[in-house]
Design an enzyme around this catalytic site. Structure first.
Site, PDB file in Angstrom:
ATOM      1  N   GLN A 171       0.833  -1.190   0.000  1.00 29.07           N
ATOM      2  CA  GLN A 171       0.000   0.000   0.000  1.00 29.07           C
ATOM      3  C   GLN A 171       0.877   1.253   0.000  1.00 29.07           C
ATOM      4  O   GLN A 171       1.936   1.290   0.620  1.00 29.07           O
ATOM      5  CB  GLN A 171      -0.970  -0.001   1.177  1.00 29.07           C
ATOM      6  CG  GLN A 171      -0.350  -0.176   2.547  1.00 29.07           C
ATOM      7  CD  GLN A 171      -1.410  -0.244   3.627  1.00 29.07           C
ATOM      8  OE1 GLN A 171      -2.581   0.061   3.417  1.00 29.07           O
ATOM      9  NE2 GLN A 171      -1.002  -0.653   4.818  1.00 29.07           N
ATOM     10  N   HIS A 193      -2.866   0.164  -3.730  1.00 29.37           N
ATOM     11  CA  HIS A 193      -3.790   0.635  -2.697  1.00 29.37           C
ATOM     12  C   HIS A 193      -4.277   2.051  -3.041  1.00 29.37           C
ATOM     13  O   HIS A 193      -5.441   2.262  -3.323  1.00 29.37           O
ATOM     14  CB  HIS A 193      -3.146   0.598  -1.302  1.00 29.37           C
ATOM     15  CG  HIS A 193      -4.066   1.007  -0.192  1.00 29.37           C
ATOM     16  ND1 HIS A 193      -4.167   2.305   0.252  1.00 29.37           N
ATOM     17  CD2 HIS A 193      -4.920   0.303   0.565  1.00 29.37           C
ATOM     18  CE1 HIS A 193      -5.038   2.379   1.236  1.00 29.37           C
ATOM     19  NE2 HIS A 193      -5.522   1.178   1.444  1.00 29.37           N
ATOM     20  N   ASP A 235      -8.091   0.946  -3.084  1.00 29.59           N
ATOM     21  CA  ASP A 235      -9.052   1.108  -1.994  1.00 29.59           C
ATOM     22  C   ASP A 235      -9.666   2.496  -2.120  1.00 29.59           C
ATOM     23  O   ASP A 235      -8.957   3.507  -1.991  1.00 29.59           O
ATOM     24  CB  ASP A 235      -8.349   0.956  -0.648  1.00 29.59           C
ATOM     25  CG  ASP A 235      -9.315   0.829   0.515  1.00 29.59           C
ATOM     26  OD1 ASP A 235     -10.490   1.202   0.355  1.00 29.59           O
ATOM     27  OD2 ASP A 235      -8.905   0.354   1.595  1.00 29.59           O
ATOM     28  N   GLU A 270     -11.550  -2.102  -3.796  1.00 28.59           N
ATOM     29  CA  GLU A 270     -11.884  -2.352  -2.391  1.00 28.59           C
ATOM     30  C   GLU A 270     -12.802  -1.256  -1.865  1.00 28.59           C
ATOM     31  O   GLU A 270     -12.581  -0.070  -2.115  1.00 28.59           O
ATOM     32  CB  GLU A 270     -10.605  -2.409  -1.554  1.00 28.59           C
ATOM     33  CG  GLU A 270     -10.836  -2.755  -0.093  1.00 28.59           C
ATOM     34  CD  GLU A 270      -9.552  -3.005   0.670  1.00 28.59           C
ATOM     35  OE1 GLU A 270      -9.616  -3.057   1.914  1.00 28.59           O
ATOM     36  OE2 GLU A 270      -8.482  -3.162   0.032  1.00 28.59           O
ATOM     37  N   ASP A 304     -14.285  -4.616   2.818  1.00 30.60           N
ATOM     38  CA  ASP A 304     -13.523  -4.279   4.025  1.00 30.60           C
ATOM     39  C   ASP A 304     -14.501  -3.784   5.084  1.00 30.60           C
ATOM     40  O   ASP A 304     -14.881  -4.518   5.978  1.00 30.60           O
ATOM     41  CB  ASP A 304     -12.454  -3.233   3.688  1.00 30.60           C
ATOM     42  CG  ASP A 304     -11.622  -2.828   4.910  1.00 30.60           C
ATOM     43  OD1 ASP A 304     -11.846  -3.366   5.998  1.00 30.60           O
ATOM     44  OD2 ASP A 304     -10.730  -1.965   4.764  1.00 30.60           O
ATOM     45  N   GLN A 326     -11.336  -8.918   2.683  1.00 36.38           N
ATOM     46  CA  GLN A 326     -10.179  -8.560   3.497  1.00 36.38           C
ATOM     47  C   GLN A 326     -10.419  -9.036   4.926  1.00 36.38           C
ATOM     48  O   GLN A 326     -11.376  -8.625   5.582  1.00 36.38           O
ATOM     49  CB  GLN A 326      -9.872  -7.059   3.538  1.00 36.38           C
ATOM     50  CG  GLN A 326      -8.621  -6.872   4.410  1.00 36.38           C
ATOM     51  CD  GLN A 326      -8.156  -5.459   4.654  1.00 36.38           C
ATOM     52  OE1 GLN A 326      -7.222  -5.271   5.420  1.00 36.38           O
ATOM     53  NE2 GLN A 326      -8.746  -4.470   4.031  1.00 36.38           N
ATOM     54  N   LYS A 328      -9.243  -8.397   8.144  1.00 36.38           N
ATOM     55  CA  LYS A 328      -8.466  -7.324   8.780  1.00 36.38           C
ATOM     56  C   LYS A 328      -8.071  -7.812  10.162  1.00 36.38           C
ATOM     57  O   LYS A 328      -8.828  -7.711  11.123  1.00 36.38           O
ATOM     58  CB  LYS A 328      -9.316  -6.049   8.844  1.00 36.38           C
ATOM     59  CG  LYS A 328      -8.523  -4.772   8.750  1.00 36.38           C
ATOM     60  CD  LYS A 328      -9.455  -3.586   8.617  1.00 36.38           C
ATOM     61  CE  LYS A 328      -8.716  -2.309   8.292  1.00 36.38           C
ATOM     62  NZ  LYS A 328      -8.327  -2.214   6.884  1.00 36.38           N
TER      63      LYS A 328
END
Length: 415
Positions: A171, A193, A235, A270, A304, A326, A328
């Site tokens: 990212q 990212h 993202d 994302e 996410d 994802q 996390k």
């Protein structure tokens, strides 16, 4: 083997905790800080240095196994636990967790996690606490059995020893152009990212974002090694939905339009939108996945926000409400639940991305590598931090060392 003492050491996370609500509401940046008043409870400013708590488990042979507890960058957002408070976690660990740890057989990993992470006062323990202590327990089991952490996971979940390398995703943070160049030169598997977390970065109708996507693809061809074809993963923090509306068809149309600008690349998007609740997220993400699949698009939806706990992940996977989930890690809690989450995704033929946060530490990143490789996840995040180089070396080198160790053992057993 019993645990005879617990050490607690306040430490630093690798990045910062950010108030996502304040940033979405239009907080402006002044250098590295955000200007304005925080909105999310617990934040004293919009950007707060990330903190962590190292938990050391002392064994009878005086070996100390460590794990790190912390929150994620956007704590308190999207249904997540509130901002990490190391003093609160330290106190709870001393009062509640330590007595439980003294009473378990540390050689039995999953059983130890079950016993240690039972409810307290009819409530689940803070997920950050579970995450840190479960890493330490995994290292204890590996020490006692003279195995890698990956092998402990394989033993506990009855999995074959892994041989496949897991693709690594880096990212960029806000230093997008420089860090994209770093990623391409290092031939990162999945990038960049992009941190598309504001209207300014997304642009009117998504034009700024679309131009950035095209630039990344163009830059990859310009300076990348021959034959290099990374997955492009962006993202967008819900900004597609915020900018063009919360209609799944319109969002899917936009994603297809972006994918068409970078032919030949697989495109991961994302958090295209935030529909306000887990159930609404599941229903609408499932519609978007179906639309993209029916069109044969190269774009994939990654979830996410609103998909935090193991049960959330199960619901999304069973509903096919994402191409990739994802996981996390600090939000899931026990790292044993990260392993369970990967296996649930795979059972439902949904991609499992072992993610986490830039706020993590070297120890949590290394433990995540072992779980990712053991369960053969679809991809894993280079963490901690936003600098690319450090995270990519920590995760990449740990994976290479692990696979070399497992390969030697497999060869030795055959011989």
């Amino acid at each position: 083997m019993r645990i005879k003492d617990v050490l607690l050491v306040p430490g630093n996370g690798a990045f910062f905790y950010d108030d996502q609500a304040a940033i979405r509401a239009g907080a402006t940046q002044d250098g590295f800080i955000y200007v304005g008043e925080p909105i999310t409870p617990g934040f004293t400013s919009i950007r707060v240095p990330a903190s962590s708590l190292s938990v050391g488990l002392v064994l009878a042979d005086d070996m100390v196994a460590w794990g790190d507890a912390m929150g994620v960058q956007y704590s308190g957002a999207g249904g997540r636990n509130p901002l990490f408070d190391p003093k609160q976690i330290s106190d709870l660990t001393s009062r509640v967790i330590a007595p439980r740890l003294f009473d378990v057989d540390a050689s039995r990993y999953l059983d130890a996690c079950t016993r240690v992470f039972g409810p307290f006062e009819n409530m689940r323990l803070p997920l950050a606490l579970e995450y840190g202590v479960s890493q330490a327990l995994l290292r204890v089991a590996a020490h006692l059995h003279r195995k890698t952490m990956a092998e402990i996971i394989c033993d506990e979940f009855d999995l074959p020893l892994p041989t496949r390398r897991i693709p690594i995703y880096c990212q960029s943070g806000d230093a997008r152009e420089i860090n994209v160049d770093k990623m391409i030169l290092k031939a990162v598997d999945v990038l960049p990212h992009g941190l598309i977390n504001s209207r300014q970065k997304f642009g009117v109708g998504g034009q700024t974002f679309m131009e950035f996507v095209k630039w990344v693809a163009k830059r990859t061809r310009e300076i990348g090694p021959p034959g290099y074809q990374p997955v492009l993963h962006f993202d967008v923090y819900g900004w597609i939905g915020s900018e063009i509306g919360l209609e799944p068809q319109s969002i899917a149309d936009f994603i297809c339009e972006v994918a068409d600008t970078v032919p030949g690349f697989t495109l991961n998007i994302e958090s295209p939108a935030d529909f306000g609740s887990t159930q609404a997220q599941i229903e609408n993400y499932a519609k978007m996945v179906s639309i993209l699949d029916n069109r044969g698009s190269s774009a994939r939806i990654v979830v996410d926000e609103r998909c935090n706990t193991l049960e959330d992940i199960r619901l999304f996977a069973e509903a096919k409400a994402a191409h990739l989930v994802q996981i996390k890690t600090p939000d899931v809690g026990s790292i044993a639940d990260t392993a369970r989450a990967v296996l649930i995704c795979k059972a439902n033929k949904v991609g499992a991305y072992v993610g986490g946060s830039c706020t993590e530490t070297d120890l949590s990143a290394q433990a995540s590598v072992h779980v990712s490789v053991a369960t053969q996840a679809a991809m894993m995040l280079a963490k901690p931090g936003m600098g690319v180089d450090e995270a990519f070396s920590i995760v990449g080198n740990e994976q290479d060392r692990l696979l070399a160790t497992l390969n030697r053992r497999a060869t030795k057993n055959v011989g």
